[in-house]
Design a protein around this motif. Sequence first.
Motif, PDB file in Angstrom:
ATOM      1  N   ILE A  47       0.836  -1.202   0.000  1.00 45.40           N
ATOM      2  CA  ILE A  47       0.000   0.000   0.000  1.00 45.40           C
ATOM      3  C   ILE A  47       0.871   1.253   0.000  1.00 45.40           C
ATOM      4  O   ILE A  47       0.626   2.200  -0.745  1.00 45.40           O
ATOM      5  CB  ILE A  47      -0.972  -0.003   1.197  1.00 45.40           C
ATOM      6  N   GLN A  48       1.911   1.245   0.851  1.00 40.90           N
ATOM      7  CA  GLN A  48       2.812   2.397   0.921  1.00 40.90           C
ATOM      8  C   GLN A  48       3.533   2.626  -0.406  1.00 40.90           C
ATOM      9  O   GLN A  48       3.883   3.758  -0.734  1.00 40.90           O
ATOM     10  CB  GLN A  48       3.825   2.215   2.046  1.00 40.90           C
ATOM     11  N   ALA A  49       3.710   1.541  -1.176  1.00 37.96           N
ATOM     12  CA  ALA A  49       4.364   1.656  -2.482  1.00 37.96           C
ATOM     13  C   ALA A  49       3.375   2.057  -3.581  1.00 37.96           C
ATOM     14  O   ALA A  49       3.749   2.168  -4.744  1.00 37.96           O
ATOM     15  CB  ALA A  49       5.050   0.346  -2.844  1.00 37.96           C
ATOM     16  N   GLY A  50       2.097   2.240  -3.216  1.00 39.44           N
ATOM     17  CA  GLY A  50       1.108   2.718  -4.181  1.00 39.44           C
ATOM     18  C   GLY A  50       0.262   1.645  -4.833  1.00 39.44           C
ATOM     19  O   GLY A  50      -0.394   1.906  -5.849  1.00 39.44           O
ATOM     20  N   ALA A  51       0.215   0.434  -4.270  1.00 38.45           N
ATOM     21  CA  ALA A  51      -0.576  -0.645  -4.869  1.00 38.45           C
ATOM     22  C   ALA A  51      -2.073  -0.360  -4.785  1.00 38.45           C
ATOM     23  O   ALA A  51      -2.558   0.185  -3.797  1.00 38.45           O
ATOM     24  CB  ALA A  51      -0.263  -1.972  -4.185  1.00 38.45           C
ATOM     25  N   ASP A  52      -2.784  -0.739  -5.835  1.00 42.81           N
ATOM     26  CA  ASP A  52      -4.242  -0.656  -5.880  1.00 42.81           C
ATOM     27  C   ASP A  52      -4.887  -1.995  -5.531  1.00 42.81           C
ATOM     28  O   ASP A  52      -6.098  -2.075  -5.311  1.00 42.81           O
ATOM     29  CB  ASP A  52      -4.708  -0.241  -7.273  1.00 42.81           C
ATOM     30  N   LEU A  53      -4.073  -3.047  -5.538  1.00 40.80           N
ATOM     31  CA  LEU A  53      -4.509  -4.414  -5.235  1.00 40.80           C
ATOM     32  C   LEU A  53      -3.274  -5.158  -4.745  1.00 40.80           C
ATOM     33  O   LEU A  53      -2.188  -4.989  -5.298  1.00 40.80           O
ATOM     34  CB  LEU A  53      -5.062  -5.091  -6.494  1.00 40.80           C
ATOM     35  N   VAL A  54      -3.445  -5.994  -3.714  1.00 39.55           N
ATOM     36  CA  VAL A  54      -2.326  -6.781  -3.191  1.00 39.55           C
ATOM     37  C   VAL A  54      -2.699  -8.260  -3.282  1.00 39.55           C
ATOM     38  O   VAL A  54      -3.798  -8.654  -2.898  1.00 39.55           O
ATOM     39  CB  VAL A  54      -1.995  -6.402  -1.733  1.00 39.55           C
ATOM     40  N   ILE A  55      -1.760  -9.061  -3.777  1.00 44.81           N
ATOM     41  CA  ILE A  55      -1.985 -10.493  -3.976  1.00 44.81           C
ATOM     42  C   ILE A  55      -0.920 -11.280  -3.219  1.00 44.81           C
ATOM     43  O   ILE A  55       0.267 -10.966  -3.294  1.00 44.81           O
ATOM     44  CB  ILE A  55      -1.930 -10.848  -5.476  1.00 44.81           C
ATOM     45  N   THR A  56      -1.356 -12.325  -2.500  1.00 45.04           N
ATOM     46  CA  THR A  56      -0.437 -13.201  -1.771  1.00 45.04           C
ATOM     47  C   THR A  56      -0.264 -14.521  -2.524  1.00 45.04           C
ATOM     48  O   THR A  56      -1.049 -14.845  -3.414  1.00 45.04           O
ATOM     49  CB  THR A  56      -0.966 -13.517  -0.360  1.00 45.04           C
ATOM     50  N   PRO A  57       0.714 -15.318  -2.111  1.00 47.33           N
ATOM     51  CA  PRO A  57       0.907 -16.634  -2.737  1.00 47.33           C
ATOM     52  C   PRO A  57      -0.208 -17.617  -2.387  1.00 47.33           C
ATOM     53  O   PRO A  57      -1.001 -17.398  -1.466  1.00 47.33           O
ATOM     54  CB  PRO A  57       2.233 -17.124  -2.140  1.00 47.33           C
ATOM     55  N   GLU A  58      -0.198 -18.718  -3.085  1.00 44.95           N
ATOM     56  CA  GLU A  58      -1.117 -19.823  -2.833  1.00 44.95           C
ATOM     57  C   GLU A  58      -0.979 -20.287  -1.382  1.00 44.95           C
ATOM     58  O   GLU A  58       0.137 -20.443  -0.880  1.00 44.95           O
ATOM     59  CB  GLU A  58      -0.775 -20.970  -3.792  1.00 44.95           C
ATOM     60  N   LEU A  59      -2.100 -20.506  -0.722  1.00 47.27           N
ATOM     61  CA  LEU A  59      -2.153 -20.985   0.656  1.00 47.27           C
ATOM     62  C   LEU A  59      -1.226 -20.199   1.583  1.00 47.27           C
ATOM     63  O   LEU A  59      -0.541 -20.758   2.441  1.00 47.27           O
ATOM     64  CB  LEU A  59      -1.833 -22.487   0.723  1.00 47.27           C
ATOM     65  N   ALA A  60      -1.238 -18.893   1.430  1.00 42.03           N
ATOM     66  CA  ALA A  60      -0.353 -18.031   2.220  1.00 42.03           C
ATOM     67  C   ALA A  60      -0.628 -18.135   3.721  1.00 42.03           C
ATOM     68  O   ALA A  60       0.297 -18.050   4.521  1.00 42.03           O
ATOM     69  CB  ALA A  60      -0.482 -16.583   1.767  1.00 42.03           C
ATOM     70  N   ILE A  61      -1.866 -18.316   4.107  1.00 41.55           N
ATOM     71  CA  ILE A  61      -2.181 -18.377   5.538  1.00 41.55           C
ATOM     72  C   ILE A  61      -1.605 -19.635   6.184  1.00 41.55           C
ATOM     73  O   ILE A  61      -1.027 -19.571   7.268  1.00 41.55           O
ATOM     74  CB  ILE A  61      -3.701 -18.278   5.778  1.00 41.55           C
ATOM     75  N   THR A  62      -1.742 -20.769   5.531  1.00 41.79           N
ATOM     76  CA  THR A  62      -1.302 -22.034   6.122  1.00 41.79           C
ATOM     77  C   THR A  62       0.145 -22.380   5.801  1.00 41.79           C
ATOM     78  O   THR A  62       0.743 -23.190   6.497  1.00 41.79           O
ATOM     79  CB  THR A  62      -2.169 -23.198   5.618  1.00 41.79           C
ATOM     80  N   GLY A  63       0.679 -21.789   4.756  1.00 40.33           N
ATOM     81  CA  GLY A  63       1.953 -22.261   4.225  1.00 40.33           C
ATOM     82  C   GLY A  63       1.679 -23.418   3.273  1.00 40.33           C
ATOM     83  O   GLY A  63       0.638 -24.081   3.378  1.00 40.33           O
ATOM     84  N   TYR A  64       2.600 -23.637   2.356  1.00 36.14           N
ATOM     85  CA  TYR A  64       2.355 -24.657   1.324  1.00 36.14           C
ATOM     86  C   TYR A  64       3.460 -25.691   1.310  1.00 36.14           C
ATOM     87  O   TYR A  64       4.631 -25.315   1.343  1.00 36.14           O
ATOM     88  CB  TYR A  64       2.286 -23.980  -0.047  1.00 36.14           C
ATOM     89  N   PRO A  65       3.116 -26.966   1.284  1.00 37.33           N
ATOM     90  CA  PRO A  65       1.804 -27.611   1.346  1.00 37.33           C
ATOM     91  C   PRO A  65       1.471 -28.026   2.777  1.00 37.33           C
ATOM     92  O   PRO A  65       2.336 -28.544   3.485  1.00 37.33           O
ATOM     93  CB  PRO A  65       1.984 -28.838   0.459  1.00 37.33           C
ATOM     94  N   PRO A  66       0.237 -27.847   3.222  1.00 35.70           N
ATOM     95  CA  PRO A  66      -0.109 -28.165   4.601  1.00 35.70           C
ATOM     96  C   PRO A  66      -0.259 -29.660   4.888  1.00 35.70           C
ATOM     97  O   PRO A  66      -0.187 -30.072   6.037  1.00 35.70           O
ATOM     98  CB  PRO A  66      -1.429 -27.430   4.816  1.00 35.70           C
ATOM     99  N   ARG A  67      -0.511 -30.456   3.874  1.00 35.81           N
ATOM    100  CA  ARG A  67      -0.634 -31.910   3.970  1.00 35.81           C
ATOM    101  C   ARG A  67      -1.412 -32.397   5.182  1.00 35.81           C
ATOM    102  O   ARG A  67      -2.573 -32.060   5.347  1.00 35.81           O
ATOM    103  CB  ARG A  67       0.741 -32.547   3.892  1.00 35.81           C
ATOM    104  N   ASP A  68      -0.786 -33.203   6.045  1.00 32.72           N
ATOM    105  CA  ASP A  68      -1.504 -33.837   7.157  1.00 32.72           C
ATOM    106  C   ASP A  68      -1.973 -32.855   8.222  1.00 32.72           C
ATOM    107  O   ASP A  68      -2.835 -33.194   9.041  1.00 32.72           O
ATOM    108  CB  ASP A  68      -0.665 -34.941   7.797  1.00 32.72           C
ATOM    109  N   LEU A  69      -1.458 -31.633   8.231  1.00 33.83           N
ATOM    110  CA  LEU A  69      -1.941 -30.634   9.189  1.00 33.83           C
ATOM    111  C   LEU A  69      -3.424 -30.337   8.982  1.00 33.83           C
ATOM    112  O   LEU A  69      -4.118 -29.941   9.917  1.00 33.83           O
ATOM    113  CB  LEU A  69      -1.136 -29.333   9.066  1.00 33.83           C
ATOM    114  N   LEU A  70      -3.907 -30.545   7.753  1.00 33.09           N
ATOM    115  CA  LEU A  70      -5.320 -30.298   7.462  1.00 33.09           C
ATOM    116  C   LEU A  70      -6.245 -31.138   8.333  1.00 33.09           C
ATOM    117  O   LEU A  70      -7.386 -30.752   8.588  1.00 33.09           O
ATOM    118  CB  LEU A  70      -5.618 -30.580   5.983  1.00 33.09           C
TER     119      LEU A  70
END
Length: 105
Positions: A30-53
Motif C-alpha cells: 500500500i505504501q508503495a502505491g498498490a491498488d490491489l495486493v496479492i499473496t501466494p497460494e495458501l499463504a495463511i497455512t503455508g504450502y503444502p499443509p498436507r496432514d496438518l489439514l
Amino acid sequence: MKIGLAQINTTVGDIAGNRNRILAAYHECIQAGADLVITPELAITGYPPRDLLFKSRFVPMNLEALDALASETGEVPLVVGYVDRNRNAAGNPFFNAAAVLHQGA
C-alpha cells in the motif's frame, strides 16, 4: 492499476506468523502505491499443509486468521490464499481457495 505482489516466505503450519507476514507485506505494498495486493497460494497455512489439514484446530485457525486479515483491510483489496471447507457431501473435505478481502469483509 498497480498490483502489489506480497512475495513472502510462509512457514507451513505457522498460521499466526504467516498472518503477520501477510499484513506487513500488505501495508508495504500500500505504501508503495498498490491498488490491489496479492499473496501466494495458501499463504495463511503455508504450502503444502498436507496432514496438518486433519488436525482438529488447523482449518478453523486458518479461517480465524482469514477473518482477522479481513478486519485489517481498507480501501485496497487483498487477495489471500487459504484452506476452505468443502461443504458438499462428496469429495475431499477441504480445498485450496482464495479470498478477496476489502474494507473489513
